[in-house]
Design an enzyme around this catalytic site. Structure first.
Site, PDB file in Angstrom:
ATOM      1  N   ARG A 148       1.008  10.657  -5.401  1.00  0.00           N
ATOM      2  CA  ARG A 148       1.760   9.731  -4.552  1.00  0.00           C
ATOM      3  C   ARG A 148       2.686  10.509  -3.596  1.00  0.00           C
ATOM      4  NH1 ARG A 148       1.471   3.885  -4.670  1.00  0.00           N
ATOM      5  NH2 ARG A 148       3.134   3.330  -3.246  1.00  0.00           N
ATOM      6  N   ASN A 185      12.111  -3.054   6.919  1.00  0.00           N
ATOM      7  CA  ASN A 185      11.020  -3.792   6.284  1.00  0.00           C
ATOM      8  C   ASN A 185      11.305  -5.281   6.405  1.00  0.00           C
ATOM      9  OD1 ASN A 185       8.741  -4.407   4.807  1.00  0.00           O
ATOM     10  ND2 ASN A 185       9.481  -3.545   2.870  1.00  0.00           N
ATOM     11  N   THR A 186      10.261  -6.076   6.324  1.00  0.00           N
ATOM     12  CA  THR A 186      10.435  -7.522   6.278  1.00  0.00           C
ATOM     13  C   THR A 186       9.808  -8.040   4.999  1.00  0.00           C
ATOM     14  OG1 THR A 186      10.035  -9.615   7.396  1.00  0.00           O
ATOM     15  CG2 THR A 186       8.396  -7.896   7.763  1.00  0.00           C
ATOM     16  N   HIS A 187      10.559  -8.901   4.317  1.00  0.00           N
ATOM     17  CA  HIS A 187      10.145  -9.388   2.996  1.00  0.00           C
ATOM     18  C   HIS A 187      10.157 -10.925   3.009  1.00  0.00           C
ATOM     19  CE1 HIS A 187       9.680  -9.716  -1.257  1.00  0.00           C
ATOM     20  NE2 HIS A 187      10.832 -10.331  -1.414  1.00  0.00           N
ATOM     21  N   ASP A 244      15.658   1.284   1.441  1.00  0.00           N
ATOM     22  CA  ASP A 244      16.226   2.347   0.604  1.00  0.00           C
ATOM     23  C   ASP A 244      15.223   2.632  -0.514  1.00  0.00           C
ATOM     24  OD1 ASP A 244      16.513   0.344  -1.274  1.00  0.00           O
ATOM     25  OD2 ASP A 244      18.704   0.320  -1.215  1.00  0.00           O
ATOM     26  N   GLY A 248      14.989   1.508  -3.504  1.00  0.00           N
ATOM     27  CA  GLY A 248      14.656   0.413  -4.421  1.00  0.00           C
ATOM     28  C   GLY A 248      13.540  -0.456  -3.866  1.00  0.00           C
ATOM     29  N   ASP A 308      12.874  -3.672  -2.192  1.00  0.00           N
ATOM     30  CA  ASP A 308      13.481  -4.750  -1.395  1.00  0.00           C
ATOM     31  C   ASP A 308      14.986  -4.873  -1.640  1.00  0.00           C
ATOM     32  OD1 ASP A 308      10.922  -5.343  -0.423  1.00  0.00           O
ATOM     33  OD2 ASP A 308      10.509  -6.670  -2.102  1.00  0.00           O
TER      34      ASP A 308
HETATM   35  C1  GAR Z   1       4.624 -10.893   5.617  1.00  0.00           C
HETATM   36  O1  GAR Z   1       5.015 -12.148   5.161  1.00  0.00           O
HETATM   37  C2  GAR Z   1       5.497  -9.814   5.009  1.00  0.00           C
HETATM   38  O2  GAR Z   1       6.823 -10.211   4.806  1.00  0.00           O
HETATM   39  C3  GAR Z   1       4.804  -9.600   3.692  1.00  0.00           C
HETATM   40  O3  GAR Z   1       3.449  -9.613   4.001  1.00  0.00           O
HETATM   41  C4  GAR Z   1       3.236 -10.514   5.094  1.00  0.00           C
HETATM   42  C5  GAR Z   1       2.413  -9.784   6.123  1.00  0.00           C
HETATM   43  O4  GAR Z   1       1.900 -10.660   7.072  1.00  0.00           O
HETATM   44  N1  GAR Z   1       5.225  -8.357   3.118  1.00  0.00           N
HETATM   45  C6  GAR Z   1       5.467  -8.211   1.819  1.00  0.00           C
HETATM   46  O5  GAR Z   1       5.302  -9.076   0.989  1.00  0.00           O
HETATM   47  C7  GAR Z   1       5.942  -6.818   1.424  1.00  0.00           C
HETATM   48  N2  GAR Z   1       6.479  -6.824   0.109  1.00  0.00           N
HETATM   49  P1  GAR Z   1       1.175 -10.100   8.395  1.00  0.00           P
HETATM   50  O6  GAR Z   1       0.202  -8.995   7.949  1.00  0.00           O
HETATM   51  O7  GAR Z   1       0.438 -11.271   8.945  1.00  0.00           O
HETATM   52  O8  GAR Z   1       2.222  -9.573   9.317  1.00  0.00           O
END
Ligand code: GAR
Length: 205
Positions: free
Chosen positions: A69, A111-113, A145, A147, A149
């Site tokens: 990894r 990141n977006t969660h 960071d 962790g 999320d």
């Molecule tokens: C999004 O909702 C994003 O927040 C999520 O995957 C989706 C991607 O959609 N990410 C996670 O869950 C990361 N832990 P997309 O490929 O259509 O942009």
């Protein structure tokens, strides 16, 4: 807007609708962003095709091609660094980047969660929120960071959970709000910068 656009590398693992929203926004010079590359941990995904259609360079680093990894993390960081990004955006990137990666781009990985942090971290935010029975959920943009999320929160958006939602309908509605928020957040970061003090993030230097 004064100065050159911010250089942004986007990492994806799937359909890439968040990436597409960023590509569309970046067509306007006033947005202040140039997407210089799109990377992925797997080949053949729609996210990479979206980049190719937009004429954006791509690279793919599957974990399975590396002996550990850590080696993968270093190779991914090397590929990203080639494009000299001001900001790295994980937009549906379904791998955790490691400490080595984060050291290369300190406080510059977003990141977006699809949940309202600190609730429901991990890979199944919409399913976990639905199973818990919350009445509102949403999405969170945060500075990555070490962790899962857990990084400082830059923006959040709230979405109602409806009585007849299933995971897909809820996630799709979250994604509509999420895309808007991500586009707004990345643009403001590019144009204004951010300051982080004791986990509190605000735009501006
Ligand atoms: C999004 O909702 C994003 O927040 C999520 O995957 C989706 C991607 O959609 N990410 C996670 O869950 C990361 N832990 P997309 O490929 O259509 O942009």
């Amino acid at each position: 807007m004064a100065g050159d656009p911010s250089r942004v590398v986007v990492l994806v693992s799937g359909s890439g609708t968040n990436l597409q929203a960023l590509i569309d926004a970046a067509e306007d010079p006033a947005y202040g962003v140039r997407i210089v590359a799109v990377g992925a941990d797997r080949d053949g995904i729609e996210g990479l095709k979206r980049a190719e259609r937009a004429g954006i360079p791509t690279f793919v680093k599957p974990v399975a091609q590396f002996t550990s990894r850590e080696h993968w993390d270093t190779a991914l960081a090397d590929s990203v660094a080639t494009f000299e990004p001001d900001l790295v955006v994980l937009a549906g990137f379904m791998k955790l980047v490691g400490p080595g990666f984060l050291r290369r781009f300190p406080h510059r990985v977003l990141n977006t969660h699809p949940a309202l942090s600190p609730s429901f971290p991990g890979m199944q935010g919409p399913a976990d929120a639905l199973a818990y029975g919350v009445k509102v959920t949403g999405a969170t943009v945060f500075v990555v960071d070490e962790g899962v999320d857990t990084g400082p929160i830059v923006a959040q958006t709230v979405v109602d959970v409806l009585d007849d939602d299933d995971t897909d309908s809820l996630h799709e509605r979250i994604k509509v709000a999420e895309r808007r928020m991500l586009v707004d957040t990345v643009g403001r970061w590019a144009r204004e910068g951010i300051t982080i003090i004791n986990r509190k993030v605000r735009f501006g230097q």
